[in-house]
Design a protein around this motif. Structure first.
Motif, PDB file in Angstrom:
ATOM      1  N   PRO A 147       0.816  -1.227   0.000  1.00 40.80           N
ATOM      2  CA  PRO A 147       0.000   0.000   0.000  1.00 40.80           C
ATOM      3  C   PRO A 147       0.845   1.270   0.000  1.00 40.80           C
ATOM      4  CG  PRO A 147      -0.905  -1.588   1.539  1.00 40.80           C
ATOM      5  CD  PRO A 147       0.424  -2.127   1.104  1.00 40.80           C
ATOM      6  N   VAL A 148       2.000   1.226   0.676  1.00 36.51           N
ATOM      7  CA  VAL A 148       2.902   2.385   0.683  1.00 36.51           C
ATOM      8  C   VAL A 148       3.468   2.619  -0.712  1.00 36.51           C
ATOM      9  CG1 VAL A 148       5.029   3.330   1.653  1.00 36.51           C
ATOM     10  CG2 VAL A 148       3.478   2.001   3.103  1.00 36.51           C
ATOM     11  N   ALA A 149       3.872   1.526  -1.390  1.00 36.41           N
ATOM     12  CA  ALA A 149       4.423   1.646  -2.744  1.00 36.41           C
ATOM     13  C   ALA A 149       3.362   2.125  -3.725  1.00 36.41           C
ATOM     14  CB  ALA A 149       4.991   0.296  -3.190  1.00 36.41           C
ATOM     15  N   ALA A 150       2.136   1.619  -3.587  1.00 39.49           N
ATOM     16  CA  ALA A 150       1.050   2.032  -4.483  1.00 39.49           C
ATOM     17  C   ALA A 150       0.731   3.514  -4.290  1.00 39.49           C
ATOM     18  CB  ALA A 150      -0.191   1.185  -4.227  1.00 39.49           C
ATOM     19  N   TRP A 151       0.695   3.952  -3.043  1.00 37.21           N
ATOM     20  CA  TRP A 151       0.418   5.364  -2.748  1.00 37.21           C
ATOM     21  C   TRP A 151       1.514   6.262  -3.292  1.00 37.21           C
ATOM     22  CZ3 TRP A 151       3.189   8.809   0.412  1.00 37.21           C
ATOM     23  CH2 TRP A 151       2.538  10.017   0.685  1.00 37.21           C
ATOM     24  N   GLU A 152       2.769   5.866  -3.081  1.00 37.26           N
ATOM     25  CA  GLU A 152       3.890   6.681  -3.529  1.00 37.26           C
ATOM     26  C   GLU A 152       3.879   6.873  -5.044  1.00 37.26           C
ATOM     27  OE1 GLU A 152       7.380   8.799  -4.073  1.00 37.26           O
ATOM     28  OE2 GLU A 152       6.125   8.549  -2.290  1.00 37.26           O
ATOM     29  N   THR A 153       3.624   5.813  -5.791  1.00 41.37           N
ATOM     30  CA  THR A 153       3.634   5.933  -7.252  1.00 41.37           C
ATOM     31  C   THR A 153       2.373   6.622  -7.769  1.00 41.37           C
ATOM     32  OG1 THR A 153       2.827   3.635  -7.336  1.00 41.37           O
ATOM     33  CG2 THR A 153       5.181   3.995  -7.676  1.00 41.37           C
ATOM     34  N   ALA A 154       1.247   6.415  -7.119  1.00 41.25           N
ATOM     35  CA  ALA A 154      -0.007   7.010  -7.587  1.00 41.25           C
ATOM     36  C   ALA A 154      -0.004   8.529  -7.466  1.00 41.25           C
ATOM     37  CB  ALA A 154      -1.185   6.440  -6.800  1.00 41.25           C
ATOM     38  N   ARG A 155       0.690   9.054  -6.462  1.00 40.39           N
ATOM     39  CA  ARG A 155       0.637  10.504  -6.225  1.00 40.39           C
ATOM     40  C   ARG A 155       1.590  11.288  -7.120  1.00 40.39           C
ATOM     41  NH1 ARG A 155       4.070  12.899  -2.178  1.00 40.39           N
ATOM     42  NH2 ARG A 155       5.827  11.554  -1.662  1.00 40.39           N
ATOM     43  N   LYS A 156       2.408  10.593  -7.892  1.00 41.44           N
ATOM     44  CA  LYS A 156       3.359  11.272  -8.770  1.00 41.44           C
ATOM     45  C   LYS A 156       3.132  10.865 -10.222  1.00 41.44           C
ATOM     46  CE  LYS A 156       6.813  11.924  -5.163  1.00 41.44           C
ATOM     47  NZ  LYS A 156       8.185  11.638  -4.691  1.00 41.44           N
ATOM     48  N   VAL A 157       1.868  10.931 -10.622  1.00 48.26           N
ATOM     49  CA  VAL A 157       1.473  10.677 -12.010  1.00 48.26           C
ATOM     50  C   VAL A 157       0.703  11.899 -12.488  1.00 48.26           C
ATOM     51  CG1 VAL A 157       0.041   9.260 -13.524  1.00 48.26           C
ATOM     52  CG2 VAL A 157       1.393   8.179 -11.721  1.00 48.26           C
ATOM     53  N   ARG A 158       1.063  12.416 -13.652  1.00 48.72           N
ATOM     54  CA  ARG A 158       0.387  13.577 -14.219  1.00 48.72           C
ATOM     55  C   ARG A 158       0.077  13.328 -15.693  1.00 48.72           C
ATOM     56  NH1 ARG A 158       3.626  18.992 -12.001  1.00 48.72           N
ATOM     57  NH2 ARG A 158       3.434  18.553  -9.770  1.00 48.72           N
ATOM     58  N   ALA A 159      -0.898  14.052 -16.168  1.00 50.22           N
ATOM     59  CA  ALA A 159      -1.197  14.025 -17.603  1.00 50.22           C
ATOM     60  C   ALA A 159      -0.056  14.704 -18.348  1.00 50.22           C
ATOM     61  CB  ALA A 159      -2.518  14.734 -17.881  1.00 50.22           C
ATOM     62  N   PRO A 160       0.213  14.303 -19.594  1.00 52.83           N
ATOM     63  CA  PRO A 160       1.316  14.908 -20.350  1.00 52.83           C
ATOM     64  C   PRO A 160       1.252  16.431 -20.391  1.00 52.83           C
ATOM     65  CG  PRO A 160       0.513  12.969 -21.495  1.00 52.83           C
ATOM     66  CD  PRO A 160      -0.418  13.190 -20.337  1.00 52.83           C
ATOM     67  N   ALA A 161       0.058  16.984 -20.525  1.00 51.77           N
ATOM     68  CA  ALA A 161      -0.074  18.444 -20.628  1.00 51.77           C
ATOM     69  C   ALA A 161       0.194  19.157 -19.303  1.00 51.77           C
ATOM     70  CB  ALA A 161      -1.472  18.801 -21.123  1.00 51.77           C
ATOM     71  N   ASP A 162       0.188  18.407 -18.189  1.00 52.99           N
ATOM     72  CA  ASP A 162       0.357  19.020 -16.873  1.00 52.99           C
ATOM     73  C   ASP A 162       1.766  18.879 -16.318  1.00 52.99           C
ATOM     74  OD1 ASP A 162      -2.317  19.725 -16.865  1.00 52.99           O
ATOM     75  OD2 ASP A 162      -2.942  17.874 -15.874  1.00 52.99           O
ATOM     76  N   GLU A 163       2.653  18.241 -17.052  1.00 47.85           N
ATOM     77  CA  GLU A 163       4.007  18.044 -16.554  1.00 47.85           C
ATOM     78  C   GLU A 163       4.747  19.380 -16.453  1.00 47.85           C
ATOM     79  OE1 GLU A 163       4.992  15.389 -15.335  1.00 47.85           O
ATOM     80  OE2 GLU A 163       4.170  13.645 -16.395  1.00 47.85           O
ATOM     81  N   THR A 164       5.578  19.503 -15.433  1.00 48.24           N
ATOM     82  CA  THR A 164       6.408  20.692 -15.221  1.00 48.24           C
ATOM     83  C   THR A 164       7.863  20.233 -15.071  1.00 48.24           C
ATOM     84  OG1 THR A 164       6.199  20.609 -12.814  1.00 48.24           O
ATOM     85  CG2 THR A 164       4.473  21.793 -14.034  1.00 48.24           C
ATOM     86  N   ASP A 165       8.685  21.085 -14.486  1.00 48.19           N
ATOM     87  CA  ASP A 165      10.069  20.689 -14.225  1.00 48.19           C
ATOM     88  C   ASP A 165      10.159  19.604 -13.155  1.00 48.19           C
ATOM     89  OD1 ASP A 165      11.029  22.440 -16.090  1.00 48.19           O
ATOM     90  OD2 ASP A 165      11.417  24.047 -14.654  1.00 48.19           O
ATOM     91  N   TYR A 166       9.092  19.440 -12.384  1.00 51.86           N
ATOM     92  CA  TYR A 166       9.091  18.421 -11.337  1.00 51.86           C
ATOM     93  C   TYR A 166       9.124  17.032 -11.963  1.00 51.86           C
ATOM     94  CZ  TYR A 166       7.540  15.648  -7.337  1.00 51.86           C
ATOM     95  OH  TYR A 166       7.450  14.716  -6.346  1.00 51.86           O
ATOM     96  N   GLN A 167       9.974  16.173 -11.420  1.00 47.77           N
ATOM     97  CA  GLN A 167      10.125  14.834 -11.975  1.00 47.77           C
ATOM     98  C   GLN A 167       9.029  13.921 -11.434  1.00 47.77           C
ATOM     99  OE1 GLN A 167      13.710  12.096 -11.294  1.00 47.77           O
ATOM    100  NE2 GLN A 167      14.304  13.238 -13.125  1.00 47.77           N
TER     101      GLN A 167
END
Length: 318
Positions: A203-223
Motif C-alpha cells: 500500500p505504501v508503494a502504491a500510494w507513492e507511485t499514484a501521487r506522482k502521475v500527471r497528464a502529459p499536458a500538466d508536466e512541469t520541471d518536477y520529476q
C-alpha cells in the motif's frame, strides 16, 4: 475542521506544517493500521486469542507514527531548494506549500526532526534490548542515510533511484515492528511473516507511485513517474503494487480463515484502482490523473480491514 492559522511562534508554524503535510486525522490512523497489520497479524498467525495490545503495542504504534513523520520531515528538509524553485515557478502542487510561502521555516523543521528523534530514543527505554533496540538502530540509521540520499548524488536526481532506495524503508520499519512483537510475546515470526510484510509495504508503494502521475499536458520541471516512464506505464505501477498486496491479503485470509467481507473489500478497491488507472491511460487529463484517492482507499481497506478482521475473529483486549 478548518486548518490552523499560521502564527509567529514555532509551535504555531509547526501546527500549520503538520496540518498540511502530515494531517494527523488521516496519517495517524493509517500508521496505526500499518503497525497493526504486522503486530496483530503475527499474533493471529501464532494462534493467540484474543489479540493483546498492551503497553508495548502502544509504544510500538507511537514509534511507527514517529518513524513516518521523521521520514516526512527528512523529505521536506532535503527537498527545500527544489520545492522553493518549483513553487516560485508556479507549479500548482508546490506554490502554496507552507515552506514555499514562508509560513513554516527551515529551523522549525530541524527542531521537529530533533524532537522526533529524541522521542524515538525515549520510547526504546521500555521496549528494551536486544531485538527492538537493535532493529531500531538499523531503522534509524537507514532513515538518516535516506536524508543524505545515501551519499549517492545520483539518487537526488532520479525519481526511480529514489524509489528503489527509499521506498523499501517501509520493510525496514516493518522488521522493527516484528522485533517489537518478539519483545512482547517472545515468539519469532515464521515464513508467513513475508505475506504480512508485503501487506504492509505494497500500500505504501502504491500510494507513492499514484501521487506522482500527471497528464502529459500538466508536466512541469518536477520529476514524476509519468514524465520518466510515460503516462501509460506510470499509471500501471500502483496497480501492480496493489495486485501484489491483494494477493498477500487473500493468502492471509485463507490462512487465518477470516470473514469473507475482508477479501471482498480488498478485491473491490483493487479493481477500483485498476479501473481508474485504465481510465487515465485511455483518457489522460487533469481530471483522470488523480490516482491517489484510489491508492489510499486500497491502503485503508487492505491494512485497517485486515486488523479489524483479525480482531473480529480472535477478539481483542488491552
Amino acid at each position: 475542521m478548518s486548518a490552523p492559522t499560521a502564527r509567529a511562534t514555532p509551535f504555531g508554524r509547526l501546527a500549520v506544517y503538520l496540518w498540511e503535510m502530515f494531517p494527523p486525522l488521516a496519517q495517524v490512523p493509517m500508521c496505526v493500521a500499518l503497525f497493526g497489520t504486522i503486530y496483530v497479524g503475527l499474533q493471529c498467525l501464532g494462534g493467540r486469542s484474543p489479540v493483546r495490545i498492551g503497553w508495548i503495542g502502544v509504544a510500538g504504534a507511537v514509534g511507527f507514527v514517529s518513524f513516518a513523520l521523521l521520514l516526512r520531515v527528512y523529505d521536506e528538509l532535503k527537498d527545500v531548494e527544489t520545492d522553493l524553485r518549483l513553487g516560485q515557478a508556479g507549479d500548482p502542487r508546490y506554490r502554496d506549500r507552507a515552506i514555499v510561502t514562508g509560513r513554516v521555516q527551515v529551523g522549525d523543521l530541524v527542531a521537529l526532526r530533533w524532537g522526533i528523534s529524541v522521542l524515538l530514543i525515549v520510547l526504546h527505554v521500555p521496549l528494551g534490548w536486544p531485538w527492538p533496540g537493535a532493529a531500531f538502530v538499523v531503522a534509524f540509521a537507514l532513515t538518516w542515510l535516506s536524508f543524505k540520499w545515501f551519499f549517492w548524488p545520483a539518487v537526488s536526481r532520479n525519481l526511480l533511484l529514489a524509489f528503489v532506495t527509499h521506498n523499501p524503508l517501509a520493510v525496514v520499519v516493518g522488521a522493527w515492528v516484528m522485533a517489537v512483537h518478539v519483545r512482547a510475546f517472545g515468539v519469532a515470526p515464521d515464513a508467513w511473516a513475508i505475506a504480512l510484510m508485503l501487506l504492509e509495504w505494497m500500500p505504501v508503494a502504491a500510494w507513492e507511485t499514484a501521487r506522482k502521475v500527471r497528464a502529459p499536458a500538466d508536466e512541469t520541471d518536477y520529476q514524476t513517474y509519468s514524465k520518466l516512464l510515460g503516462h501509460r506505464v506510470a499509471a500501471l505501477l500502483p496497480v501492480a503494487f496493489s495486485a501484489v498486496g491483494a494477493a498477500a491479503a487473500i493468502a492471509l485470509w485463507l490462512r487465518l480463515e477470516l470473514s469473507w467481507i475482508y477479501p471482498a473489500g480488498v478485491v473491490a478497491v483493487t479493481l477500483g484502482l485498476a479501473g481508474a488507472s485504465v481510465r487515465f491511460v485511455l483518457r489522460p487529463g487533469s481530471a483522470t490523473a488523480n490516482l491517489r484517492p484510489f491508492a489510499e482507499a486500497f491502503g485503508v481497506v487492505a491494512t485497517a480491514g485486515f486488523v479489524a478482521a483479525c480482531c473480529a475473529s480472535a477478539g481483542v483486549r488491552f
